[in-house]
Design a protein around this motif. Sequence first.
Motif, PDB file in Angstrom:
ATOM      1  N   GLN A  96     -39.548 -26.749 -37.262  1.00  0.00           N
ATOM      2  CA  GLN A  96     -40.290 -27.864 -36.778  1.00  0.00           C
ATOM      3  C   GLN A  96     -41.181 -28.560 -37.698  1.00  0.00           C
ATOM      4  N   TYR A  97     -41.538 -27.735 -38.818  1.00  0.00           N
ATOM      5  CA  TYR A  97     -42.581 -28.283 -40.104  1.00  0.00           C
ATOM      6  C   TYR A  97     -41.789 -28.318 -41.229  1.00  0.00           C
ATOM      7  N   TRP A  98     -40.554 -28.344 -41.017  1.00  0.00           N
ATOM      8  CA  TRP A  98     -39.635 -28.323 -42.155  1.00  0.00           C
ATOM      9  C   TRP A  98     -39.816 -29.373 -43.326  1.00  0.00           C
ATOM     10  N   ASN A  99     -40.262 -30.674 -42.965  1.00  0.00           N
ATOM     11  CA  ASN A  99     -40.498 -31.771 -43.769  1.00  0.00           C
ATOM     12  C   ASN A  99     -41.830 -31.298 -44.719  1.00  0.00           C
ATOM     13  N   GLU A 100     -42.900 -30.911 -44.021  1.00  0.00           N
ATOM     14  CA  GLU A 100     -44.195 -30.502 -44.641  1.00  0.00           C
ATOM     15  C   GLU A 100     -43.938 -29.446 -45.482  1.00  0.00           C
ATOM     16  N   ILE A 101     -43.097 -28.383 -44.914  1.00  0.00           N
ATOM     17  CA  ILE A 101     -42.905 -27.291 -46.066  1.00  0.00           C
ATOM     18  C   ILE A 101     -42.036 -27.750 -47.343  1.00  0.00           C
ATOM     19  N   LEU A 156     -42.664 -32.998 -32.357  1.00  0.00           N
ATOM     20  CA  LEU A 156     -43.013 -31.849 -31.537  1.00  0.00           C
ATOM     21  C   LEU A 156     -42.041 -31.881 -30.349  1.00  0.00           C
ATOM     22  N   THR A 157     -41.524 -30.642 -29.872  1.00  0.00           N
ATOM     23  CA  THR A 157     -40.827 -30.328 -28.661  1.00  0.00           C
ATOM     24  C   THR A 157     -41.925 -30.140 -27.674  1.00  0.00           C
ATOM     25  N   LYS A 158     -41.486 -30.399 -26.189  1.00  0.00           N
ATOM     26  CA  LYS A 158     -42.324 -30.018 -25.429  1.00  0.00           C
ATOM     27  C   LYS A 158     -42.652 -28.691 -25.344  1.00  0.00           C
ATOM     28  N   ALA A 159     -42.010 -27.820 -25.555  1.00  0.00           N
ATOM     29  CA  ALA A 159     -42.295 -26.361 -25.607  1.00  0.00           C
ATOM     30  C   ALA A 159     -42.936 -25.873 -26.706  1.00  0.00           C
ATOM     31  N   ALA A 213     -51.489 -22.343 -41.468  1.00  0.00           N
ATOM     32  CA  ALA A 213     -51.432 -22.324 -39.814  1.00  0.00           C
ATOM     33  C   ALA A 213     -50.066 -22.155 -39.684  1.00  0.00           C
ATOM     34  N   ILE A 214     -49.113 -22.634 -40.429  1.00  0.00           N
ATOM     35  CA  ILE A 214     -47.660 -22.172 -40.046  1.00  0.00           C
ATOM     36  C   ILE A 214     -47.237 -20.777 -40.189  1.00  0.00           C
ATOM     37  N   ALA A 215     -47.879 -20.162 -41.308  1.00  0.00           N
ATOM     38  CA  ALA A 215     -47.757 -18.678 -41.473  1.00  0.00           C
ATOM     39  C   ALA A 215     -48.589 -18.043 -40.331  1.00  0.00           C
ATOM     40  N   ARG A 216     -49.499 -18.262 -39.890  1.00  0.00           N
ATOM     41  CA  ARG A 216     -50.290 -17.723 -38.817  1.00  0.00           C
ATOM     42  C   ARG A 216     -49.417 -17.661 -37.542  1.00  0.00           C
ATOM     43  N   GLU A 217     -48.664 -18.637 -37.350  1.00  0.00           N
ATOM     44  CA  GLU A 217     -47.829 -18.715 -35.977  1.00  0.00           C
ATOM     45  C   GLU A 217     -46.364 -17.955 -36.038  1.00  0.00           C
ATOM     46  N   PHE A 218     -46.166 -18.020 -37.361  1.00  0.00           N
ATOM     47  CA  PHE A 218     -44.906 -17.121 -37.647  1.00  0.00           C
ATOM     48  C   PHE A 218     -45.085 -15.722 -37.394  1.00  0.00           C
ATOM     49  N   LYS A 274     -35.277 -22.468 -51.794  1.00  0.00           N
ATOM     50  CA  LYS A 274     -35.495 -23.716 -52.354  1.00  0.00           C
ATOM     51  C   LYS A 274     -34.567 -24.475 -51.409  1.00  0.00           C
ATOM     52  N   PHE A 275     -35.116 -25.861 -51.125  1.00  0.00           N
ATOM     53  CA  PHE A 275     -34.401 -26.883 -50.301  1.00  0.00           C
ATOM     54  C   PHE A 275     -33.073 -27.385 -50.628  1.00  0.00           C
ATOM     55  N   LEU A 276     -32.222 -26.492 -50.900  1.00  0.00           N
ATOM     56  CA  LEU A 276     -30.698 -26.876 -51.167  1.00  0.00           C
ATOM     57  C   LEU A 276     -29.718 -26.437 -50.219  1.00  0.00           C
ATOM     58  N   PRO A 277     -28.670 -27.196 -50.122  1.00  0.00           N
ATOM     59  CA  PRO A 277     -27.794 -26.449 -49.155  1.00  0.00           C
ATOM     60  C   PRO A 277     -27.294 -24.977 -49.397  1.00  0.00           C
ATOM     61  N   GLN A 278     -27.120 -24.595 -50.506  1.00  0.00           N
ATOM     62  CA  GLN A 278     -26.791 -23.244 -50.638  1.00  0.00           C
ATOM     63  C   GLN A 278     -27.926 -22.027 -50.281  1.00  0.00           C
ATOM     64  N   TYR A 279     -29.017 -22.480 -49.749  1.00  0.00           N
ATOM     65  CA  TYR A 279     -30.226 -21.656 -49.329  1.00  0.00           C
ATOM     66  C   TYR A 279     -30.304 -21.731 -48.038  1.00  0.00           C
ATOM     67  N   ASP A 280     -30.012 -22.592 -47.246  1.00  0.00           N
ATOM     68  CA  ASP A 280     -30.055 -22.738 -45.977  1.00  0.00           C
ATOM     69  C   ASP A 280     -29.654 -21.705 -45.114  1.00  0.00           C
ATOM     70  N   ARG A 281     -30.479 -21.339 -43.993  1.00  0.00           N
ATOM     71  CA  ARG A 281     -30.200 -20.180 -43.218  1.00  0.00           C
ATOM     72  C   ARG A 281     -30.968 -20.517 -41.841  1.00  0.00           C
ATOM     73  N   THR A 282     -30.847 -19.657 -41.060  1.00  0.00           N
ATOM     74  CA  THR A 282     -31.497 -19.897 -39.581  1.00  0.00           C
ATOM     75  C   THR A 282     -32.897 -19.256 -39.760  1.00  0.00           C
ATOM     76  N   HIS A 283     -33.772 -20.292 -39.352  1.00  0.00           N
ATOM     77  CA  HIS A 283     -35.202 -20.097 -39.380  1.00  0.00           C
ATOM     78  C   HIS A 283     -35.718 -20.145 -38.004  1.00  0.00           C
ATOM     79  N   PRO A 284     -36.935 -19.550 -37.816  1.00  0.00           N
ATOM     80  CA  PRO A 284     -37.707 -19.661 -36.478  1.00  0.00           C
ATOM     81  C   PRO A 284     -38.133 -21.157 -36.141  1.00  0.00           C
ATOM     82  N   ASP A 285     -38.095 -21.365 -35.026  1.00  0.00           N
ATOM     83  CA  ASP A 285     -38.443 -22.738 -34.645  1.00  0.00           C
ATOM     84  C   ASP A 285     -39.721 -23.223 -35.256  1.00  0.00           C
ATOM     85  N   VAL A 286     -40.869 -22.476 -35.292  1.00  0.00           N
ATOM     86  CA  VAL A 286     -42.090 -23.119 -36.008  1.00  0.00           C
ATOM     87  C   VAL A 286     -41.660 -23.434 -37.632  1.00  0.00           C
TER      88      VAL A 286
END
Length: 372
Positions: free
Chosen positions: A153-158, A14-17, A87-92, A138-150
């Motif tokens: 932050q939970y990228w591995n869990e997602i 987690l970041t300080k912010a 919980a992640i969805a709620r934060e988004f 999907k978690f493959l290079p061709q689908y990567d894009r900019t995502h919100p911090d939340v």
Amino acid sequence: MATQTESVVNTIPLTKATKPLEKYTHHPESKEDLKYADLVTIDLSEFDRPGGKEKLAAQLKTAVHEVGFFYVTNFGLTQGQIDEQFAIAREFFKLPEAERLSFRAPLEEGIYNGYRPLGSIEILPGLRDNIEFYNIMKFLPQYDRTHPDVIRQYWNEIEKFHRHCHEHIAYKLFRLLAIVLELPEDELENGHRYEANCDSGLRYMMYRARSPEENEKFKNLYSRGHTDNGTITFVFQQPVSALQVKKHNESDWEWLRIQPGTLSVNVADIMTMLSNGWLKSGVHRVIVPPEDQRHLERLGLLYFVRPSDRLKLKSVNSPLLRREGYHKDTTDLDIPATEWTRERIKKNWSRSPTDLEGKVSLGGFNAKLFYE
């Protein structure tokens, strides 16, 4: 089956912010007397037991042919893992609207990779929907894009959750459907491999509550009757009643009850096309919740399995379909199934809410847009 890749949980600090996620608590179920659909339930813990796949396929056969919906239990995800995604969805959805809009998906290209804004679709003349959602493909290079911090932050869990839905739930269901159709067990799975190009994705979905006056104008509709345009869809625990299914053309709409530890699964259009209509694409709609839940915002967690570009739109060579008169000899039309699913999404931007006979047509296959 190939060994699946899983993420390591809790490796992103987690970041300080950023505050830790608050525990997600589901709303209580409605106390109203609702007519719930009686659906087949299969227990995936039986899958690897001797004769288990055959037993489960036999349980599914009538449901996928006549109804298009069924329930799954023991699918390998804990309540904690499911609640974390809520919980992640709620934060988004707490993010300011301008920030959510900065992650807008390329919707006009038929791709749900990112945010679909509130009110994107006209569901009745002059009236736009109360739905917004965020898709993570999907978690493959061709689908990567900019995502919100939340999300980052939970990228591995997602990713772990995302891959489990695809590699440990969908693959098993494809093998069961292949057994039902008397195909080689891996035939359907091979058209939906995680490493292939497709638009499968995890969706955080929010239905915003409306006033009683607005609900009356919208004829109590949140989403009109439709079928899904992928292959199969998963809907996780949902105590806020609103999702309804129509088992047959002459049936009344019935409520779906998705309890803790239960996954709702529906067959979607691609499976209907591959089987020339023998597998039924589940007809469903979303309406205003019952009186004691009408004031609630409805947060949903779904996974959409879409076909890869390795899957061609043609009839499968099924002994079952031949016996039952559903087989149709087709040549390879050389249309990747991904082209179909994107065309269906594009249609959302040009369809008329009054055209009840409107269809999407491509390569000799058709799908109806609305069901009343």
